[in-house]
Structure formats: structure tokens, C-alpha cells
Design a protein around this motif. Sequence first.
Motif, PDB file in Angstrom:
ATOM      1  N   PHE A  47      23.884  30.944  86.596  1.00 10.65           N
ATOM      2  CA  PHE A  47      24.836  31.084  87.707  1.00 10.65           C
ATOM      3  C   PHE A  47      24.336  30.397  88.972  1.00 10.65           C
ATOM      4  O   PHE A  47      25.113  29.937  89.799  1.00 10.65           O
ATOM      5  CB  PHE A  47      25.173  32.556  87.985  1.00 10.65           C
ATOM      6  CG  PHE A  47      24.048  33.411  88.483  1.00 10.65           C
ATOM      7  CD1 PHE A  47      23.571  33.310  89.786  1.00 10.65           C
ATOM      8  CD2 PHE A  47      23.465  34.373  87.654  1.00 10.65           C
ATOM      9  CE1 PHE A  47      22.543  34.118  90.256  1.00 10.65           C
ATOM     10  CE2 PHE A  47      22.437  35.188  88.111  1.00 10.65           C
ATOM     11  CZ  PHE A  47      21.971  35.055  89.424  1.00 10.65           C
ATOM     12  N   GLY A  48      23.015  30.296  89.137  1.00 10.08           N
ATOM     13  CA  GLY A  48      22.462  29.744  90.360  1.00 10.08           C
ATOM     14  C   GLY A  48      22.673  28.252  90.512  1.00 10.08           C
ATOM     15  O   GLY A  48      22.987  27.760  91.613  1.00 10.08           O
ATOM     16  N   VAL A  88      25.519  37.212  96.054  1.00 14.91           N
ATOM     17  CA  VAL A  88      24.958  37.651  94.769  1.00 14.91           C
ATOM     18  C   VAL A  88      24.534  39.105  94.927  1.00 14.91           C
ATOM     19  O   VAL A  88      23.712  39.424  95.791  1.00 14.91           O
ATOM     20  CB  VAL A  88      23.746  36.790  94.349  1.00 14.91           C
ATOM     21  CG1 VAL A  88      23.218  37.257  92.991  1.00 14.91           C
ATOM     22  CG2 VAL A  88      24.121  35.313  94.293  1.00 14.91           C
ATOM     23  N   LEU A  89      25.089  39.981  94.111  1.00 14.43           N
ATOM     24  CA  LEU A  89      24.738  41.401  94.156  1.00 14.43           C
ATOM     25  C   LEU A  89      23.899  41.769  92.940  1.00 14.43           C
ATOM     26  O   LEU A  89      24.210  41.376  91.808  1.00 14.43           O
ATOM     27  CB  LEU A  89      26.006  42.261  94.183  1.00 14.43           C
ATOM     28  CG  LEU A  89      26.875  42.170  95.442  1.00 14.43           C
ATOM     29  CD1 LEU A  89      28.157  42.991  95.264  1.00 14.43           C
ATOM     30  CD2 LEU A  89      26.105  42.638  96.674  1.00 14.43           C
ATOM     31  N   ALA A 105      27.386  28.038  80.031  1.00 15.20           N
ATOM     32  CA  ALA A 105      27.992  28.585  81.245  1.00 15.20           C
ATOM     33  C   ALA A 105      28.091  27.571  82.378  1.00 15.20           C
ATOM     34  O   ALA A 105      29.080  27.571  83.132  1.00 15.20           O
ATOM     35  CB  ALA A 105      27.197  29.802  81.717  1.00 15.20           C
ATOM     36  N   ILE A 106      27.095  26.717  82.530  1.00 13.95           N
ATOM     37  CA  ILE A 106      27.058  25.828  83.698  1.00 13.95           C
ATOM     38  C   ILE A 106      28.270  24.898  83.777  1.00 13.95           C
ATOM     39  O   ILE A 106      28.904  24.801  84.842  1.00 13.95           O
ATOM     40  CB  ILE A 106      25.728  25.049  83.741  1.00 13.95           C
ATOM     41  CG1 ILE A 106      24.585  26.005  84.123  1.00 13.95           C
ATOM     42  CG2 ILE A 106      25.800  23.892  84.740  1.00 13.95           C
ATOM     43  CD1 ILE A 106      23.191  25.376  84.063  1.00 13.95           C
ATOM     44  N   GLN A 164      13.600  38.443  93.283  1.00 17.87           N
ATOM     45  CA  GLN A 164      13.343  37.491  92.209  1.00 17.87           C
ATOM     46  C   GLN A 164      14.421  36.409  92.164  1.00 17.87           C
ATOM     47  O   GLN A 164      14.130  35.222  92.011  1.00 17.87           O
ATOM     48  CB  GLN A 164      13.302  38.232  90.871  1.00 17.87           C
ATOM     49  CG  GLN A 164      13.152  37.336  89.653  1.00 17.87           C
ATOM     50  CD  GLN A 164      13.280  38.123  88.371  1.00 17.87           C
ATOM     51  OE1 GLN A 164      12.471  39.015  88.134  1.00 17.87           O
ATOM     52  NE2 GLN A 164      14.281  37.823  87.560  1.00 17.87           N
ATOM     53  N   ILE A 165      15.692  36.814  92.285  1.00 22.32           N
ATOM     54  CA  ILE A 165      16.794  35.846  92.275  1.00 22.32           C
ATOM     55  C   ILE A 165      16.655  34.872  93.439  1.00 22.32           C
ATOM     56  O   ILE A 165      16.766  33.650  93.280  1.00 22.32           O
ATOM     57  CB  ILE A 165      18.151  36.571  92.343  1.00 22.32           C
ATOM     58  CG1 ILE A 165      18.399  37.361  91.056  1.00 22.32           C
ATOM     59  CG2 ILE A 165      19.294  35.573  92.572  1.00 22.32           C
ATOM     60  CD1 ILE A 165      19.584  38.313  91.144  1.00 22.32           C
ATOM     61  N   ALA A 166      16.401  35.425  94.629  1.00 26.04           N
ATOM     62  CA  ALA A 166      16.282  34.578  95.815  1.00 26.04           C
ATOM     63  C   ALA A 166      15.131  33.585  95.676  1.00 26.04           C
ATOM     64  O   ALA A 166      15.257  32.413  96.047  1.00 26.04           O
ATOM     65  CB  ALA A 166      16.103  35.443  97.057  1.00 26.04           C
TER      66      ALA A 166
END
Length: 424
Positions: A56-57, A80-81, A32-33, A90-92
Motif C-alpha cells: 500500500f505504501g 494510514v490507521l 496489489a500495486i 514501523q509503517i512510518a
Amino acid sequence: MFDFDMLGLAPTLNTALQKAGFNEPTPIQNEAIPLALDGHDILGLAQTGTGKTLAFGLPLIDHLLSRQGKPAPKSVKALVLAPTRELVNQIAESLRGLMGDTHLRIGTVVGGQSINRQINFLSRGTDILVATPGRLMDLMDRGAVDLSTVQHLVLDEADQMLDLGFIHALRKIAPALGTPRQTMLFSATMPKQMEELSRAYLNNPKRVQVSPPGKAADKITQSVHFLDRNRKGDKLREILSADRDALTLVFGRTKHGCEKLMKSLVADGYNAASIHGNKSQGQRDRAIKAFRDGTTTILVATDVAARGIDIPGVAYVINHDLPETPDNYVHRIGRTARAGREGEAISLCSPEEVGLLGQIEKLMKIDIPVASGSRPAASEAEKPGRRGGGGGGRGRGRGQGQGKPQSAGKPGGQARRRRSRRAA
């Protein structure tokens, strides 16, 4: 050996990855990257625990690092939703660890926290905003955020974001975003109707799929115990007692049922806590921190935790109640066997839930091995979906069903190892 430098990321990110101990990209990251760095829209499907956040990050941060200038007041460059507060946090946390000393700003907005504090943060503008849809819409209604500058949109757990609980919010948020923009959708499961719906938000996307949708991680050992509903409490305690020091995540179906189950476990001397929609954000954060630190070894949760906990040390996932949506089973058991570790997923199935189990096995295209009891005949099982129990009261008997189990093994086995947008 460090292989991330082959993906074309900024040197700053490669340095951050090495410091964090990430040396080799996972399959979803590897595929994906490069596509995301080239600016393509992405539909990414991969098992839970395989590194979708970095998939994605990393390209998101890379794109933002290449642009100079601070964000304007109230503006957002990347959105980001995610469906739950826990997943947003967690994502943050994951992205913040990679941003280091860069000029980028990242913030979160979720329900259950001070909206005035969030308004104050947004007033200065931010590069990356991670949000639950409900609170984001509240802020939009107050004129506290300008989304017209958003050039990157990510939907994590995209199947749930496109489901009835959030699609109405998404339909209000999407038109407020900037165009053109890059959109990336990532999930472990993607029902056909959800994938068709996703096309409304994607422009000629690249599909990245590193495992069949609905497939669990290879290192998860699965099993099911067939037993009467009033015997679930005894079986659960038998499993927990076999490995008291292991981090164990127990899933129930209802908020009331989870709270009752947790309190009954604590009364019996087990080190347990709970998280569900009736808990404040502070209570949920403290419970997860204690579980992550090992201060609490048993966490009883509704599906609010099925997609929002990334704790590599979770050895067991126990389904005290089977989920009414088979996709949620995949997400639940994905809380174990993370980051290459082994783990075990154990389900307690009453006659009323046999239909739900059948739906899960159909989705995953497997027959889950039977650890004890025997599958009731079709005439014995009630209509699937009936809400039952959840309280975990201790039954008087300890019988596990008659019939020879199809697969042997002591409890624990070899691993030793509504979705309302406002509720987010």
C-alpha cells in the motif's frame, strides 16, 4: 534482477527500492500495486511478513509524488490507521525510507507522546499521517487536524481496526475524510463478519488474496507441548537454554503476567525485556530497539507486539500462553520467518487451553505437531478461555506428560531458528 520497474512506479521510487535492496516484488505487492496505482479500492489479504506495507505504501507515495504543492496548514493528504504504536512507527519508518529527498512530509501521532509536539507538527500540514485512532480523535477534538483533504485511507491490520475496540473510533473518523477517496484495507486475517463490515468503507474494491486467510508463512515450523500450567516455566527455560543467542519473542496473555515472567527470567540469568500496555512509549521503544539490535535476546510481550514488530532476525516465537482470539495466533507467529527466512513457533498448552488450541487449528485448518506430552481428553480439559497463570513461575517437576509424543524433536527443532482505542 530488478522487477519493480514492471509495476509502473515512479522512477524515484524504483531508485529508492534498489538502494534499499528490494529487487523483486512479493506476490501481494505484485498483485496489489498495479490495481492501487489505477486508483482502485483494495481489500488485501496476505500472510504476515509478506510485504503488505510496501503493497500500500508504494502506490500511496506514487500518487502523492504526482501532485505538486505543499499541504495546507493542519491538512493531511493520506491517512494510514493502525492499531498499535509500534506498528504506526514501523509503517512510518518503512515509508520514510522510500521517500528519500522528495518533497513529501510524513508524520505519526500515537498515544504516550507529547500531544503538544504533535499539534505543532500538524499545524504545518503533512502529506502522509500514520496514526492510532485514539490519539487521532484527541487531535480532532482539539481542532488540531483537518481531515477533509484526505484522498487516501489505509487500514493496516484491518480485521482489528474493524473490531469492537476500534470500530467506534473509525465511525467518527471516516465522515471527516475527504471524498472521493481511495481506501485500502490490508490484513493477514479477515473473519467473515469483519469483511462484511469493511464494505461500508470500500467502493467496488478489488480483492487481492495471495494465501488463504489464517494461513501461516510456509517457512514457520510449528509445534505444541502439552503440560500442566505450573510446568510452563521449566519448559520455557529448557527451550530458551537450547539456543541462548537466538532472538526469541515470548507471548503472554496479561500485562501483569508478562512483567512477572520477564523479571523471573532476568533473575535466572536470561537476557530479557518486556513490552505491554503498562509501559511508557519510551520504555517500549527502547525495549524493541534493544531487541532489534540483539542487545536483548528475549522479548516478553502481550499481543501489543503481535502486529507491531518487523524484525527479520526473530528465530523463535514462543506462546507461553495461548491467545484467546485464534486470529492473534496467526499474527503472533508471523513475527518469525520474515523476509524469506525460516523460523519456529512453539506453543505451551495447559489443559485449560486445549479449547483455545482447537480454535486455532480450526482457523488454520491444520493439526499442529505435538513435540511433547499428549493432548488431554475432552473430559480433562476445562472450559476454554479461562485466564490462567502468565507469571511463569518455575514448577518443581520437569515432567512433560506421559504418552508418546506424536512428533519428535529437541527443543528449538530444526529452525535454530483491550483492545481499547485509548490503550493504543
